[in-house]
Write a protein that holds these residues in place. Structure first.
Motif, PDB file in Angstrom:
ATOM      1  N   GLU A 161       0.820  -1.331   0.135  1.00 29.45           N
ATOM      2  CA  GLU A 161       0.156   0.042   0.145  1.00 29.45           C
ATOM      3  C   GLU A 161       0.865   1.154   0.119  1.00 29.45           C
ATOM      4  O   GLU A 161       0.463   2.268  -0.842  1.00 29.45           O
TER       5      GLU A 161
ATOM      6  N   TYR B 251       2.100   2.555  -3.594  1.00 29.95           N
ATOM      7  CA  TYR B 251       1.169   3.131  -4.183  1.00 29.95           C
ATOM      8  C   TYR B 251       0.839   4.592  -3.768  1.00 29.95           C
ATOM      9  O   TYR B 251       1.005   5.683  -4.376  1.00 29.95           O
TER      10      TYR B 251
ATOM     11  N   GLN C 196      -5.503   2.590 -10.699  1.00 31.68           N
ATOM     12  CA  GLN C 196      -4.623   2.317 -11.459  1.00 31.68           C
ATOM     13  C   GLN C 196      -5.652   1.207 -12.607  1.00 31.68           C
ATOM     14  O   GLN C 196      -5.561   0.162 -12.145  1.00 31.68           O
TER      15      GLN C 196
ATOM     16  N   HIS D 277      -5.630  -1.115 -15.940  1.00 35.74           N
ATOM     17  CA  HIS D 277      -4.672  -2.003 -16.602  1.00 35.74           C
ATOM     18  C   HIS D 277      -5.374  -2.344 -17.881  1.00 35.74           C
ATOM     19  O   HIS D 277      -6.661  -2.646 -17.978  1.00 35.74           O
TER      20      HIS D 277
ATOM     21  N   ASP E  84      -7.704  -6.163 -15.019  1.00 37.08           N
ATOM     22  CA  ASP E  84      -7.290  -6.497 -13.522  1.00 37.08           C
ATOM     23  C   ASP E  84      -6.906  -4.996 -12.829  1.00 37.08           C
ATOM     24  O   ASP E  84      -5.516  -5.060 -12.584  1.00 37.08           O
ATOM     25  N   HIS E  85      -7.702  -4.152 -12.572  1.00 34.18           N
ATOM     26  CA  HIS E  85      -7.508  -2.861 -12.004  1.00 34.18           C
ATOM     27  C   HIS E  85      -6.783  -2.776 -10.688  1.00 34.18           C
ATOM     28  O   HIS E  85      -7.427  -3.685 -10.030  1.00 34.18           O
ATOM     29  N   THR E  86      -6.046  -1.953 -10.374  1.00 34.96           N
ATOM     30  CA  THR E  86      -5.854  -1.734  -8.843  1.00 34.96           C
ATOM     31  C   THR E  86      -6.471  -0.500  -8.298  1.00 34.96           C
ATOM     32  O   THR E  86      -6.222   0.563  -8.730  1.00 34.96           O
ATOM     33  N   ARG E  87      -6.913  -0.698  -7.214  1.00 30.30           N
ATOM     34  CA  ARG E  87      -7.658   0.456  -6.408  1.00 30.30           C
ATOM     35  C   ARG E  87      -7.354   0.140  -4.853  1.00 30.30           C
ATOM     36  O   ARG E  87      -7.533  -0.676  -4.473  1.00 30.30           O
ATOM     37  N   LEU E  88      -7.127   1.246  -4.353  1.00 34.29           N
ATOM     38  CA  LEU E  88      -6.719   1.608  -2.971  1.00 34.29           C
ATOM     39  C   LEU E  88      -7.348   2.962  -2.650  1.00 34.29           C
ATOM     40  O   LEU E  88      -7.677   3.855  -3.192  1.00 34.29           O
TER      41      LEU E  88
ATOM     42  N   PHE F   6      -6.553  -1.982  -0.121  1.00 35.06           N
ATOM     43  CA  PHE F   6      -6.935  -2.337  -1.426  1.00 35.06           C
ATOM     44  C   PHE F   6      -8.433  -2.625  -1.482  1.00 35.06           C
ATOM     45  O   PHE F   6      -8.967  -3.096  -0.519  1.00 35.06           O
TER      46      PHE F   6
END
Length: 182
Positions: free
Chosen positions: A3, A6, A156, A158, A162-166, A179
């Motif tokens: 974390e 990011y 973020q 992609h 498989d997007h990345t979210r925090l 996350f």
């Protein structure tokens, strides 16, 4: 990545918005509340980041956004980096600075060309009969909007979906990040 990586990336990109000409984070959208049923959005230029990691913006103190912030300090900022498919949505409180140390420090940084953005005789939003000529005077109608971030929604995107979210929330001295499902 953990974390904290990011969160650090978010700060790096925000700093680049100030230091690198043409960086997408130079500009963002500020949303404020007009009344209980209406929200107003506008583009702002990111001018600085303080040691406490608050964001600095300049505006004419006669603008509608200043009145809106005065009536309700809550606001939201949206930054988007097209090339990196990175979106930062920031929630926070906006404060208005006139005549204090932060104001004076930033007023000294404004060049003459930029100062003309804050010396119109009529306030922003006034209807003009002839848009080619805008009357100016020597007074600077300048203030600082300082945005104190309370949360950061980091997304973020992609290509493989498989997007990345925090979601990061500010505590007294640190940030707590989790996350979440994008």
């Amino acid at each position: 990545m953990e974390e904290t990586a990011y969160l650090e990336n978010a700060w790096v990109e925000l700093e680049k918005g100030i230091s690198e000409h043409g960086h997408p984070f130079r500009f963002c959208t500020l949303a404020t509340l007009i009344n209980r049923n209406e929200i107003k959005q506008r583009t702002l230029v990111l001018r600085g980041i303080t040691e406490d990691r608050t964001l600095i913006f300049y505006t004419d103190f006669r603008s509608d956004k200043v009145t809106q912030v005065f009536n309700n300090a809550g606001g939201s900022l949206l930054f988007y980096h097209h090339d990196k498919s990175l979106q930062l949505s920031l929630q926070g409180k906006v404060s208005i600075h006139t005549k204090d140390a932060l104001y004076k420090e930033n007023l000294e940084r404004i060049d003459k060309k930029a100062a003309s953005d804050y010396n119109t005789v009529l306030p922003p939003g006034t209807t003009l009969k002839k848009p080619i000529y805008i009357e100016r005077d020597s007074r600077i109608n300048f203030c600082i909007l300082e945005f104190r971030i309370t949360s950061i929604d980091y997304l973020q995107l992609h290509k493989d979906s498989d997007h990345t979210r925090l979601i990061f929330n500010r505590t007294i001295n640190t940030w707590q990040g989790d996350f979440v499902v994008p």
